[in-house]
Write a protein that holds these residues in place. Structure first.
Motif, PDB file in Angstrom:
ATOM      1  N   ALA A  15      35.357  34.812  43.867  1.00 40.27           N
ATOM      2  CA  ALA A  15      36.781  34.564  44.174  1.00 40.27           C
ATOM      3  C   ALA A  15      37.216  33.707  45.491  1.00 40.27           C
ATOM      4  O   ALA A  15      38.138  32.928  45.851  1.00 40.27           O
ATOM      5  N   GLY A  19      39.492  30.675  45.476  1.00 38.33           N
ATOM      6  CA  GLY A  19      40.386  30.628  46.627  1.00 38.33           C
ATOM      7  C   GLY A  19      40.677  29.377  47.466  1.00 38.33           C
ATOM      8  O   GLY A  19      41.665  28.818  47.751  1.00 38.33           O
ATOM      9  N   CYS A  38      40.445  33.036  40.576  1.00 38.29           N
ATOM     10  CA  CYS A  38      40.307  33.956  41.555  1.00 38.29           C
ATOM     11  C   CYS A  38      40.578  35.261  41.470  1.00 38.29           C
ATOM     12  O   CYS A  38      40.101  36.291  41.767  1.00 38.29           O
TER      13      CYS A  38
END
Length: 187
Positions: A15, A19, A38
């Motif tokens: 994630a 991101g 993400c």
């Protein structure tokens, strides 16, 4: 360290990595696809934490609706999809601000909790979540839906050059009968 902890850390790393790619890529469509990764990793984190309802809401609402709305708005507005050299800016100010904010939040949380354990609230159910959303949080929920609808309508209006503009060779005075265009008053 249990297997759930390892899976939680691995999904968290995915994630965070996705991101970072969202905010560093120069291609808008790729940024939207990295956002899907993400948000999907966050849904996986929710599944590991035994919050199945929140995980599926994450997939349906964020991955299924918001990202599709973002990509749909990009296609409707005919925004440049590829890399754009005129929009490039130095990345160090954003990295400095983001790093400072992250460090500040870390110091704040460590100072507030001092590595103590916090008692968890009782386990939530879909019934309790529905009561909270549709009793206490109904106004923000509806405001968000109106905001998303207005964003979609705005994207459609921006993508259609024929809406709100007179056609070629059209007389502005002919569109508003009885109004003098030069003085703005009645004839």
């Amino acid at each position: 360290m249990t297997g759930a902890d390892v899976l939680l850390l691995a999904l968290g790393a995915v994630a965070v990595g996705a991101g970072v790619l969202v905010v560093t890529t120069k291609h808008l469509v790729r940024a939207g696809l990295y956002l899907v990764v993400c948000l999907g990793a966050l849904a996986g984190d929710f599944l590991v934490l035994s919050a199945e309802l929140v995980a599926w809401v994450q997939v349906l609402i964020y991955v299924g609706a918001v990202v599709v709305l973002l990509l749909f708005a990009v296609m409707l507005t005919r925004a440049p999809i590829g890399a754009s050299d005129d929009l490039d800016r130095p990345g160090w100010p954003a990295a400095l601000i983001g790093g400072g904010a992250g460090l500040g939040l870390t110091v704040l949380l460590v100072d507030a909790y001092r590595w103590s354990t916090v008692a968890l609230p009782r386990t939530g159910t879909a019934e309790r979540l529905g009561e909270q959303i549709f009793q206490s949080w109904v106004l923000p929920f509806e405001v968000l839906s109106v905001l998303l609808l207005s964003a979609l309508v705005g994207a459609i209006v921006l993508s259609r050059p024929d809406i709100g503009r007179p056609g070629p060779g059209a007389d502005p005075a002919a569109e508003r009968p009885g109004v003098d265009v030069t003085t703005g008053g009645r004839r």
